[in-house]
Design an enzyme around this catalytic site. Structure first.
Site, PDB file in Angstrom:
ATOM      1  CG  HIS A 157      -1.656  -1.251   1.461  1.00  0.00           C
ATOM      2  ND1 HIS A 157      -2.908  -1.529   0.952  1.00  0.00           N
ATOM      3  CD2 HIS A 157      -1.271  -2.375   2.132  1.00  0.00           C
ATOM      4  CE1 HIS A 157      -3.275  -2.750   1.315  1.00  0.00           C
ATOM      5  NE2 HIS A 157      -2.288  -3.291   2.032  1.00  0.00           N
ATOM      6  CB  SER A 278      13.789  22.646 -14.397  1.00  0.00           C
ATOM      7  OG  SER A 278      13.036  23.834 -14.470  1.00  0.00           O
ATOM      8  CE  LYS A 284      11.712  19.993 -11.210  1.00  0.00           C
ATOM      9  NZ  LYS A 284      10.573  19.340 -10.598  1.00  0.00           N
ATOM     10  CD  GLU A 291       9.173  12.464 -15.414  1.00  0.00           C
ATOM     11  OE1 GLU A 291       8.172  13.176 -15.261  1.00  0.00           O
ATOM     12  OE2 GLU A 291      10.312  12.934 -15.557  1.00  0.00           O
TER      13      GLU A 291
END
Ligand code: ARG
Length: 466
Positions: A157, A278, A284, A291
């Site tokens: 979970h 970024s 970043k 992704e």
């Protein structure tokens, strides 16, 4: 002007929009190697059977070799008016060798031709994907061996459940990929029959030898029913299905990498090679490769679904609908190859952040099950009672804001009198993982043995192949 390849009974050429919807050359040109290979096998067989002359077969072979070179060096002129790869090649062959070219299509139709080409193509895809997945398994198994004892939180979970080891976690993916490879191999076995010679749908009256073309093209045998031969696309659907499931596995791993590399988790460090910055936020390091591995799963599953929908209402035998089998399948296979390569690169460079993993492994009362098990083993409590006692101790620890291994003995004894200070020996994460020695469990010793088993098996496989 009517089509030069099949326009005998036509007086007018196609409408522009007809050419637009009908032409497949923009994507099926990817089949050129398989198409030429199939044509060479067919021509050689026709000559061996005395159906065409040896001199014509020789001219055909030479012409096809020239075309192969032209396509590979980029000088071949593809024409949309010639619809597809089969007619483009045959038309060029006519320019190159004249009338002998017209004999190549004896005892053959584009229906069995395209079925053959596509099978050969998918077979190549399977072999390429298999080699790439082997490489990914090697990289995962090596990393698993190196970090067999590195503790980390195991989740259910997405809540801290019990400590596991980083190596154990990576080996879970080695197992998944092994099943993926099995599915591709299963598909390959059923794929590897030769439809060439089924002709349009009914077979042919020429004395062809389908066993000869099967052998020449590396097929195990000819397909047994001519109608099935030209109307079957199971091999593509099965392979896309194996591809979908494989992509799903890589997507789940990618999702974990995204989570693990976030500033909130800091479980792993991705190399600069697989992250981007970024344009506005200088701090970043985005896990773009992971992704995109996750995202490309969509188009792979989409291709499988699309082909199933194309096929589901088709009567026997060939229908033009089946031309829609290729474009998305090509895209799906290329996407899969890309995501496997990206995942392999990411894993190769991925470094676990040992201190963060260890700290996280001990938080969230992750050794509560160890405490309950101790109460069963040492104090003789039934597991349900031990679970309840442990739950009360966890509640007190949560209130105090301490982890279980820092709970004072007296406080635990207040909950259950049988607890002694021997309990602390099971409350650290290292002790916890070490104790999980059941077959398939996460103890570092197990993980090392499993990683070794995989490393040996994968090395044996590599040796067999070379
Ligand atoms: N371009 C066609 C395809 O991809 C080749 C087969 C065409 N056959 C035909 N009878 N028109 O399916």
């Amino acid at each position: 002007m009517s089509n030069s390849m099949w326009g005998g009974r036509f007086s007018e050429g196609p409408a522009a929009i007809m050419e637009e919807i009908n032409a497949s050359i923009d994507f099926d040109r990817k089949l050129y190697r398989q198409d030429i290979e199939g044509s060479k096998a067919h021509a050689a067989m026709l000559a061996a059977q005395g159906i065409i002359g040896a001199d014509d077969a020789e001219k055909i072979r030479e012409g096809l070799d020239t075309i192969l070179r032209e396509i590979e060096d980029g000088s071949f002129k593809f024409s949309r008016a010639l619809e597809d790869i089969h007619l483009n090649i045959e038309s060029r062959l006519k320019e190159l060798i004249g009338d002998a070219a017209g004999r190549l299509h004896t005892a053959r139709s584009r229906n069995d031709q395209v079925a053959t080409d596509f099978r050969l193509y998918v077979r190549d895809v399977i072999d390429g994907v298999d080699a790439a997945l082997h490489e990914l398994q090697v990289v995962l198994a090596d990393k698993a061996f190196a970090h067999a004892g590195q503790v980390m939180p195991g989740f259910t979970h997405l809540q801290s459940a019990q400590p596991v080891t980083f190596g154990h976690h990576l080996l879970a993916y080695v197992e998944m990929i092994a099943r993926d490879r099995g599915r591709f191999q299963d598909a390959r076995k059923r794929l590897n029959e030769n439809p060439l010679g089924a002709a349009a749908l009914a077979g042919t009256s020429f004395p062809i030898d389908r066993f000869a073309t099967s052998a020449a093209l590396g097929f195990d045998r000819p397909t047994a029913n001519s109608l099935d031969s030209v109307s079957d696309r199971d091999f593509a659907i099965e392979t896309l299905s194996a591809a979908s499931l494989c992509a799903i596995h890589l997507s789940r791993f990618a999702e974990e990498i995204v989570i693990w590399s976030s500033a909130q988790f800091r479980f792993v460090r991705l190399s600069d090679k697989f992250t981007t910055g970024s344009s506005i936020m200088p701090q970043k390091r985005n896990p773009d490769a992971a992704e995109l591995v996750r995202a490309k799963t969509g188009r792979i599953i989409g291709a499988e679904t699309a082909l199933k929908i194309v096929m589901k209402g088709l009567p026997l035998a060939y229908q033009k609908d089946m031309q829609e089998d290729k474009e998305q399948a090509f895209d799906a296979f290329e996407s899969l190859e890309l995501v496997i390569a990206a995942t392999t690169g990411m894993v190769r460079d991925l470094e676990p952040e040992a201190a963060n993993l260890k700290k996280a492994a001990g938080s969230g009362f992750s050794t509560a099950t160890d405490l309950a098990d101790w109460l069963v083993r040492v104090a003789g409590l039934p597991f349900r009672d031990a679970h309840h006692v442990t739950g009360r101790i966890v509640a007190i620890a949560a209130e105090r804001g301490v982890e279980l291994n820092r709970m004072p003995l007296a406080d635990m004894q207040a909950v259950h009198g049988a607890i002694t200070d021997a309990v602390y020996s099971v409350l650290t994460v290292d002790k916890s993982v070490k104790s999980r020695t059941s077959y398939g469990g996460t103890s570092p010793k197990n993980v090392r043995a499993q990683a070794k088993r995989w490393q040996r098996a994968l090395a044996r496989e590599a040796a067999r192949r070379s």
